[in-house]
Motif scaffolding. Sequence first.
Motif, PDB file in Angstrom:
ATOM      1  N   VAL A 131       3.795   1.494  -3.679  1.00 23.63           N
ATOM      2  CA  VAL A 131       2.872   0.667  -4.186  1.00 23.63           C
ATOM      3  C   VAL A 131       2.063  -0.293  -2.680  1.00 23.63           C
ATOM      4  CG1 VAL A 131       2.085  -2.187  -4.649  1.00 23.63           C
ATOM      5  CG2 VAL A 131       3.804  -0.859  -5.851  1.00 23.63           C
ATOM      6  N   TYR A 132       0.687   0.009  -2.141  1.00 19.63           N
ATOM      7  CA  TYR A 132       0.084  -0.697  -1.231  1.00 19.63           C
ATOM      8  C   TYR A 132      -0.941  -2.111  -2.078  1.00 19.63           C
ATOM      9  CZ  TYR A 132       1.374   4.241  -0.305  1.00 19.63           C
ATOM     10  OH  TYR A 132       2.504   5.403  -0.660  1.00 19.63           O
ATOM     11  N   VAL A 133      -0.368  -3.225  -0.712  1.00 21.71           N
ATOM     12  CA  VAL A 133      -1.528  -4.024  -1.804  1.00 21.71           C
ATOM     13  C   VAL A 133      -1.542  -4.932  -0.319  1.00 21.71           C
ATOM     14  CG1 VAL A 133      -1.348  -4.305  -3.805  1.00 21.71           C
ATOM     15  CG2 VAL A 133       0.854  -5.494  -1.873  1.00 21.71           C
ATOM     16  N   TYR A 134      -2.928  -5.588  -0.226  1.00 19.41           N
ATOM     17  CA  TYR A 134      -2.813  -6.313   1.589  1.00 19.41           C
ATOM     18  C   TYR A 134      -4.442  -7.493   0.380  1.00 19.41           C
ATOM     19  CZ  TYR A 134      -8.164  -4.571   0.344  1.00 19.41           C
ATOM     20  OH  TYR A 134      -9.635  -3.755  -0.035  1.00 19.41           O
ATOM     21  N   GLN A 135      -4.904  -8.204   1.395  1.00 19.75           N
ATOM     22  CA  GLN A 135      -5.827  -9.315   1.342  1.00 19.75           C
ATOM     23  C   GLN A 135      -6.219  -9.733   2.894  1.00 19.75           C
ATOM     24  OE1 GLN A 135      -3.675 -12.588   0.584  1.00 19.75           O
ATOM     25  NE2 GLN A 135      -1.942 -12.302   2.206  1.00 19.75           N
ATOM     26  N   GLN A 172       6.683   6.513   6.785  1.00 20.62           N
ATOM     27  CA  GLN A 172       6.491   7.107   7.880  1.00 20.62           C
ATOM     28  C   GLN A 172       4.944   7.655   7.847  1.00 20.62           C
ATOM     29  OE1 GLN A 172       7.377   5.905  10.737  1.00 20.62           O
ATOM     30  NE2 GLN A 172       6.009   6.848  11.856  1.00 20.62           N
ATOM     31  N   GLN A 173       5.018   8.756   6.104  1.00 23.67           N
ATOM     32  CA  GLN A 173       3.677   9.131   6.922  1.00 23.67           C
ATOM     33  C   GLN A 173       2.550   8.229   5.426  1.00 23.67           C
ATOM     34  OE1 GLN A 173       4.187  12.177   2.898  1.00 23.67           O
ATOM     35  NE2 GLN A 173       1.935  12.504   3.119  1.00 23.67           N
ATOM     36  N   TYR A 174       2.951   6.910   5.292  1.00 20.98           N
ATOM     37  CA  TYR A 174       1.904   5.844   4.704  1.00 20.98           C
ATOM     38  C   TYR A 174       1.602   5.331   6.317  1.00 20.98           C
ATOM     39  CZ  TYR A 174      -1.065   2.704   2.638  1.00 20.98           C
ATOM     40  OH  TYR A 174      -2.097   1.704   2.314  1.00 20.98           O
ATOM     41  N   GLU A 177      -0.914   6.932   8.314  1.00 25.07           N
ATOM     42  CA  GLU A 177      -2.287   6.669   7.316  1.00 25.07           C
ATOM     43  C   GLU A 177      -3.149   5.809   7.903  1.00 25.07           C
ATOM     44  OE1 GLU A 177      -3.444   7.800   3.665  1.00 25.07           O
ATOM     45  OE2 GLU A 177      -1.064   8.818   3.127  1.00 25.07           O
ATOM     46  N   VAL A 178      -2.119   4.368   8.198  1.00 27.59           N
ATOM     47  CA  VAL A 178      -2.700   3.195   8.057  1.00 27.59           C
ATOM     48  C   VAL A 178      -3.245   3.153   9.888  1.00 27.59           C
ATOM     49  CG1 VAL A 178      -2.336   1.194   8.553  1.00 27.59           C
ATOM     50  CG2 VAL A 178      -1.241   2.219   6.765  1.00 27.59           C
ATOM     51  N   LEU A 179      -2.170   4.081  11.166  1.00 24.45           N
ATOM     52  CA  LEU A 179      -2.620   3.972  12.038  1.00 24.45           C
ATOM     53  C   LEU A 179      -4.337   4.659  12.398  1.00 24.45           C
ATOM     54  CD1 LEU A 179       0.487   5.191  14.246  1.00 24.45           C
ATOM     55  CD2 LEU A 179      -0.329   3.043  14.046  1.00 24.45           C
ATOM     56  N   LEU A 180      -4.596   5.851  11.234  1.00 20.06           N
ATOM     57  CA  LEU A 180      -5.557   6.911  11.257  1.00 20.06           C
ATOM     58  C   LEU A 180      -6.907   5.877  11.136  1.00 20.06           C
ATOM     59  CD1 LEU A 180      -4.501   9.843  10.335  1.00 20.06           C
ATOM     60  CD2 LEU A 180      -5.467   9.279  12.159  1.00 20.06           C
ATOM     61  N   LYS A 287      21.005   2.329  -7.597  1.00 16.61           N
ATOM     62  CA  LYS A 287      20.380   0.935  -7.989  1.00 16.61           C
ATOM     63  C   LYS A 287      19.335   1.778  -6.239  1.00 16.61           C
ATOM     64  CE  LYS A 287      20.176  -3.835  -6.197  1.00 16.61           C
ATOM     65  NZ  LYS A 287      21.782  -5.228  -6.179  1.00 16.61           N
ATOM     66  N   LYS A 288      18.066   1.233  -5.439  1.00 16.84           N
ATOM     67  CA  LYS A 288      17.756   1.740  -4.512  1.00 16.84           C
ATOM     68  C   LYS A 288      17.322   0.653  -3.428  1.00 16.84           C
ATOM     69  CE  LYS A 288      19.798   5.546  -3.500  1.00 16.84           C
ATOM     70  NZ  LYS A 288      19.050   7.505  -3.674  1.00 16.84           N
ATOM     71  N   SER A 289      17.112   0.400  -1.916  1.00 18.21           N
ATOM     72  CA  SER A 289      16.596  -0.043  -1.832  1.00 18.21           C
ATOM     73  C   SER A 289      15.180   0.005  -1.408  1.00 18.21           C
ATOM     74  CB  SER A 289      17.272  -0.170  -0.547  1.00 18.21           C
ATOM     75  OG  SER A 289      18.000  -1.386  -0.112  1.00 18.21           O
ATOM     76  N   ILE A 290      14.277  -0.171  -1.056  1.00 21.37           N
ATOM     77  CA  ILE A 290      12.752   0.023  -0.945  1.00 21.37           C
ATOM     78  C   ILE A 290      12.427  -0.552   0.666  1.00 21.37           C
ATOM     79  CG2 ILE A 290      10.534  -1.021  -0.881  1.00 21.37           C
ATOM     80  CD1 ILE A 290      11.414  -1.730  -4.377  1.00 21.37           C
ATOM     81  N   VAL A 291      11.883   0.476   1.050  1.00 21.68           N
ATOM     82  CA  VAL A 291      11.353   0.217   2.755  1.00 21.68           C
ATOM     83  C   VAL A 291      10.087   0.006   2.691  1.00 21.68           C
ATOM     84  CG1 VAL A 291      10.836   1.848   4.699  1.00 21.68           C
ATOM     85  CG2 VAL A 291      12.647   2.789   3.115  1.00 21.68           C
ATOM     86  N   MET A 292       9.749  -1.033   3.667  1.00 20.71           N
ATOM     87  CA  MET A 292       8.672  -1.811   3.541  1.00 20.71           C
ATOM     88  C   MET A 292       8.204  -1.985   5.097  1.00 20.71           C
ATOM     89  SD  MET A 292       8.277  -6.357   2.910  1.00 20.71           S
ATOM     90  CE  MET A 292       7.163  -6.753   2.885  1.00 20.71           C
ATOM     91  N   GLY A 293       6.552  -1.497   4.988  1.00 23.26           N
ATOM     92  CA  GLY A 293       6.192  -1.902   5.916  1.00 23.26           C
ATOM     93  C   GLY A 293       4.772  -2.836   5.502  1.00 23.26           C
ATOM     94  N   CYS A 294       4.510  -3.352   7.381  1.00 20.21           N
ATOM     95  CA  CYS A 294       3.131  -4.835   7.227  1.00 20.21           C
ATOM     96  C   CYS A 294       2.563  -4.414   7.962  1.00 20.21           C
ATOM     97  CB  CYS A 294       3.360  -6.369   7.310  1.00 20.21           C
ATOM     98  SG  CYS A 294       4.453  -6.424   8.926  1.00 20.21           S
ATOM     99  N   TYR A 295       1.023  -4.545   7.896  1.00 20.25           N
ATOM    100  CA  TYR A 295       0.691  -4.385   9.180  1.00 20.25           C
ATOM    101  C   TYR A 295      -0.895  -5.003   8.852  1.00 20.25           C
ATOM    102  CZ  TYR A 295       2.578  -0.356   7.037  1.00 20.25           C
ATOM    103  OH  TYR A 295       3.145   0.765   6.048  1.00 20.25           O
TER     104      TYR A 295
END
Length: 415
Positions: A131-135, A172-174, A177-180, A287-295
């Motif tokens: 999931v990718y969300v922004y505001q 990491q792949q996403y 993409e954000v850097l680009l 049950k697994k943890s989710i890996v999060m990033g913020c930009y």
Amino acid sequence: MKLSKLYTKTSKSIPSDESANNARLLIQAGFIHKEMAGVYSYLPLGKIVLDKISEIVRQEMNKIGALEVQMSVLQPRDIWEKTDRWDDKKVDNWFKTKLNNGQDLGIGLTHEEPIVDSLIGFINSYKDLPVYVYQIQNKFRNELRAKSGLLRGREFLMKDLYSFSLNKEDHQQYYDEVLLAYYKIYEKLGIGDDTYRTYADGGIFSSSFSDEFQTLSEVGEDLIYLDKKNKIAINKEIYNPENLKKIGLKESELEPHKAIEVGNTFSLGSKYTDQLGLYYTDNNGQKKSIVMGCYGIGISRLMGVIAEKFSDDLGLIWPINIAPAKIYLISVSQDQKTQAKTQKLYDLLTQKCIDVIYDDRDIRIGEKFADADLLGIPIRAIISSKHGEQEVAVKQRTEKTEKIIKYIDLINLVK
Ligand code: ATP
Ligand code: MG
């Protein structure tokens, strides 16, 4: 837009209560209004510029599959306690308030916790990710020093994007993409040549680095060490032999520069998602943890950076993509024939979807020229009866001389 309809006026004098060059220029040209230190309102021309910057950012976010939301500014205390970020000792620049019944509220300074909380119930299985969300929303921070105009506001416009991935590799792949996407954004805003990916502190829960995008500027609060050839930099905050080696930078190839942080990207691991109880089950039912990033990207700060970087003695100089109008149209005289000709060109440009400011005010032409420069409109177009039927005198904001060209060439020049 016709200038006779615009209620804001340019001012001859520089505002005396403002020390930052970006805000001085923007106030003088009528783009913004200072409410108090670090708090500015956007007037019609300023709002157009802010919206154009936002739109460039929005398009690039949409291209990388992010969905736009608008989170609330008022935030309940409890979700911030779960991650231990409510306490003023942990985060010292919160604005906080209370409901009539005494319940504590925070005024949004960032949105990791509320975003994660809003996903609970929607994310259950591995099939629900990524999931990718922004505001794009105003943030509020009780900044200690707010003397840099739009560069450091107590209320300011930010784009914040959050990513939620199945594992580190997907994250990491996403992230890449954000850097680009960020490079593209700064390019479109006209600061691509002066904005550098900069290695910075990864924060307490990461052993690696975060990335900042730093734009060179003498008024910058950051100091970066720049490898110009490879277009990469390292923030002074983490500048040491060990980190240089890790990143592969050579001390002899680095030059110090002052710079302004216009964006940043962070790998957050699973700290917030775990603490707020957002997990998924994998295809084995585990049950697994989710890996999060913020930009983040500082939209209003960018407006200040661009005003600060691109100006001269005469006023602002907007890059064409974000100028409030591409053309400043003037009729050389007030006689009916010339005015009718000017109106015709105005209609033609409007029809071609080219933003144009028509200075239809009954004032001296010298004042119009001065305002065209002060407002920083990229192209000045002057209609005179001396020129041919389809001809106009054109001068670019950054050039000294005027050229007589055909209407069609003016349109091509803009496009
Ligand atoms: P800084 O280091 O400049 O204080 P930050 O690291 O706290 O900023 P974030 O919280 O990650 O910044 O915010 C994302 C982006 O928002 C920053 O890269 C910057 O461009 C912008 N920004 C941050 N604080 C402000 C502010 N007070 N006024 C205007 N823009 C800001
Ligand atoms: Mg920072």
